[in-house]
Design a protein around this motif. Structure first.
Motif, PDB file in Angstrom:
ATOM      1  N   LEU A  73       0.812  -1.215   0.000  1.00 24.44           N
ATOM      2  CA  LEU A  73       0.000   0.000   0.000  1.00 24.44           C
ATOM      3  C   LEU A  73       0.847   1.268   0.000  1.00 24.44           C
ATOM      4  CD1 LEU A  73      -2.921  -0.874   2.436  1.00 24.44           C
ATOM      5  CD2 LEU A  73      -2.819  -1.025  -0.044  1.00 24.44           C
ATOM      6  N   GLN A  76       3.047   0.594  -4.203  1.00 31.18           N
ATOM      7  CA  GLN A  76       2.322   0.670  -5.465  1.00 31.18           C
ATOM      8  C   GLN A  76       1.868   2.093  -5.826  1.00 31.18           C
ATOM      9  OE1 GLN A  76       3.568  -2.539  -6.458  1.00 31.18           O
ATOM     10  NE2 GLN A  76       1.934  -1.945  -7.842  1.00 31.18           N
ATOM     11  N   PRO A  77       1.300   2.857  -4.879  1.00 28.95           N
ATOM     12  CA  PRO A  77       0.931   4.227  -5.243  1.00 28.95           C
ATOM     13  C   PRO A  77       2.122   5.084  -5.643  1.00 28.95           C
ATOM     14  CG  PRO A  77      -0.250   3.544  -3.282  1.00 28.95           C
ATOM     15  CD  PRO A  77       0.786   2.491  -3.545  1.00 28.95           C
ATOM     16  N   VAL A  80       3.056   4.670  -9.220  1.00 28.26           N
ATOM     17  CA  VAL A  80       2.171   5.383 -10.141  1.00 28.26           C
ATOM     18  C   VAL A  80       2.774   6.714 -10.569  1.00 28.26           C
ATOM     19  CG1 VAL A  80      -0.117   6.466 -10.334  1.00 28.26           C
ATOM     20  CG2 VAL A  80       0.111   4.253  -9.215  1.00 28.26           C
ATOM     21  N   LEU A 113      -5.552   7.077  -9.278  1.00 25.08           N
ATOM     22  CA  LEU A 113      -5.045   5.715  -9.371  1.00 25.08           C
ATOM     23  C   LEU A 113      -4.481   5.250  -8.028  1.00 25.08           C
ATOM     24  CD1 LEU A 113      -4.467   3.233 -10.990  1.00 25.08           C
ATOM     25  CD2 LEU A 113      -2.484   4.349 -11.997  1.00 25.08           C
ATOM     26  N   ALA A 114      -3.793   6.140  -7.322  1.00 22.56           N
ATOM     27  CA  ALA A 114      -3.281   5.799  -5.991  1.00 22.56           C
ATOM     28  C   ALA A 114      -4.431   5.505  -5.032  1.00 22.56           C
ATOM     29  CB  ALA A 114      -2.420   6.938  -5.455  1.00 22.56           C
ATOM     30  N   LEU A 117      -5.905   2.075  -5.745  1.00 21.89           N
ATOM     31  CA  LEU A 117      -5.082   0.975  -5.263  1.00 21.89           C
ATOM     32  C   LEU A 117      -5.137   0.836  -3.748  1.00 21.89           C
ATOM     33  CD1 LEU A 117      -1.951   1.516  -7.540  1.00 21.89           C
ATOM     34  CD2 LEU A 117      -3.601  -0.352  -7.708  1.00 21.89           C
ATOM     35  N   ASP A 121      -7.823  -2.092  -2.177  1.00 18.65           N
ATOM     36  CA  ASP A 121      -7.035  -3.062  -1.421  1.00 18.65           C
ATOM     37  C   ASP A 121      -7.690  -4.441  -1.348  1.00 18.65           C
ATOM     38  OD1 ASP A 121      -5.076  -4.158   0.181  1.00 18.65           O
ATOM     39  OD2 ASP A 121      -5.940  -3.383   2.034  1.00 18.65           O
ATOM     40  N   SER A 231      -1.452   2.264 -17.553  1.00 17.15           N
ATOM     41  CA  SER A 231      -1.364   2.341 -16.091  1.00 17.15           C
ATOM     42  C   SER A 231      -2.698   2.086 -15.404  1.00 17.15           C
ATOM     43  CB  SER A 231      -0.829   3.718 -15.669  1.00 17.15           C
ATOM     44  OG  SER A 231       0.468   3.921 -16.186  1.00 17.15           O
ATOM     45  N   PRO A 235      -4.384  -2.352 -13.357  1.00 18.32           N
ATOM     46  CA  PRO A 235      -5.055  -2.703 -12.108  1.00 18.32           C
ATOM     47  C   PRO A 235      -6.530  -3.036 -12.299  1.00 18.32           C
ATOM     48  CG  PRO A 235      -4.589  -0.350 -12.176  1.00 18.32           C
ATOM     49  CD  PRO A 235      -3.850  -0.971 -13.317  1.00 18.32           C
ATOM     50  N   ALA A 239      -7.995  -6.526 -11.162  1.00 23.17           N
ATOM     51  CA  ALA A 239      -9.102  -6.535 -10.205  1.00 23.17           C
ATOM     52  C   ALA A 239     -10.299  -7.307 -10.756  1.00 23.17           C
ATOM     53  CB  ALA A 239      -9.507  -5.102  -9.868  1.00 23.17           C
ATOM     54  N   THR A 260     -13.788   4.330  -4.150  1.00 15.40           N
ATOM     55  CA  THR A 260     -13.135   3.561  -5.204  1.00 15.40           C
ATOM     56  C   THR A 260     -13.832   3.762  -6.542  1.00 15.40           C
ATOM     57  OG1 THR A 260     -12.469   1.892  -3.577  1.00 15.40           O
ATOM     58  CG2 THR A 260     -12.407   1.252  -5.906  1.00 15.40           C
TER      59      THR A 260
END
Length: 291
Positions: A73, A76-77, A80, A113-114, A117, A121, A231, A235, A239, A260
């Motif tokens: 967590l 990954q952000p 980005v 995007l952050a 993610l 989660d 990008s 995800p 997902a 989200t």
């Protein structure tokens, strides 16, 4: 613990920068190949493209180290932010200046995007799902990839072509990501188990096709259209497979799910806006002038 966290953050930032440099180098190499010529043969003869491959390798190495030292967590952000690094690098080499509107869109996309993610989660899923559980979701994802690819290869606006091909590439990367854990776990049972699993070959095919479509996206349009599409599609594709096949679930509560969803909408809108921004807002600068 604090030192490990700082080291993880530092490695993630370096990784994001290397990914950005790699994307810029590969886009410049791919865009120099005329569409009537063989893209693959044009790329393998271009030292700049190989420099991009090395940059990708360095970025992945930094990502692995960052994940070993810190939380997904956190890492990954930060990765980005490759989007934010890539835009000024691309502008610098192409002789264009990025205006405030484009920066605002890029930062909004990166933030969304952050948030997607972090807040989404998903929980870990069941990677051993049987083939019958894969058939419908996999067919649906591949159908979207095929439609996006067909539209991206049509004679339409270059920005839209780059966006569509980048989306197809990102979805395949997402599929590959969803399969990676299962395939890596198979190594515990020996090489024959890896070779004999259909997931291994789908992973290989998705990776190769994803790389090729990303290079086509780089070839036909600006980086500001293709890289954001890759990008966000990665995800989203991962997902989708995770929730439809692997029984992954979002950890977020009702408010988190709403956030989200909003983040996902912002990602899509800003990606489209960014794909249109270069043609309308890029201002040429004198050679040798910093963009």
């Amino acid at each position: 613990m604090a030192d490990l966290r700082l080291a993880s953050i530092a490695c993630a930032v370096v990784g994001a920068f290397l990914f950005a440099c790699a994307a810029v180098a590969q886009q410049r190499a791919a865009s120099s190949v005329p569409e009537g010529d063989s893209l693959v043969s044009g790329l393998v003869r271009n030292p700049r493209w190989w420099a991009g491959i090395i940059g990708d390798g360095g970025g992945y190495l930094m990502q692995v180290i960052a994940l070993a030292l810190g939380s997904v967590l956190v890492v990954q952000p930060i990765l980005v932010s490759a989007l934010v690094f890539a835009l000024p690098l691309s502008a610098r080499f192409s002789g264009h200046r990025i205006d405030a509107r484009t920066w605002t869109i890029a930062l909004a996309l990166t933030t969304a995007l952050a948030v997607f993610l972090v807040v989404g989660d998903p929980t870990a899923g069941d990677t051993s799902a049987p083939l019958r559980a894969w058939l419908l979701p996999l067919s649906a994802l591949l159908a979207v990839v095929a439609l996006a690819t067909a539209a991206g290869l049509a004679r339409i606006d270059a920005g839209w072509r780059a966006l569509l091909l980048g989306t197809a590439s990102g979805l395949l990367y997402g599929l590959a990501a969803a399969l990676t854990k299962y395939v890596t776990d198979l190594f515990d049972h020996g090489l024959l188990a890896v070779i004999g699993a259909w997931q291994t070959w789908v992973l290989v095919a998705a990776g190769i096709a994803g790389v090729y479509l990303q290079q086509r996206a780089f070839q036909v349009g600006p980086l500001s259209a293709s890289l954001p599409a890759v990008s966000i599609a990665e995800p989203i594709g991962a997902a989708f497979i995770g929730m439809a096949v692997l029984d992954e679930r979002l950890r977020a509560n009702s408010a988190g799910l709403a956030i989200t969803l909003v983040a996902g909408i912002v990602m899509i809108v800003t990606t489209i806006l960014l794909s249109r921004s270069e043609a309308h807002t890029a201002t040429p600068v004198a050679p040798g002038t910093l963009a």
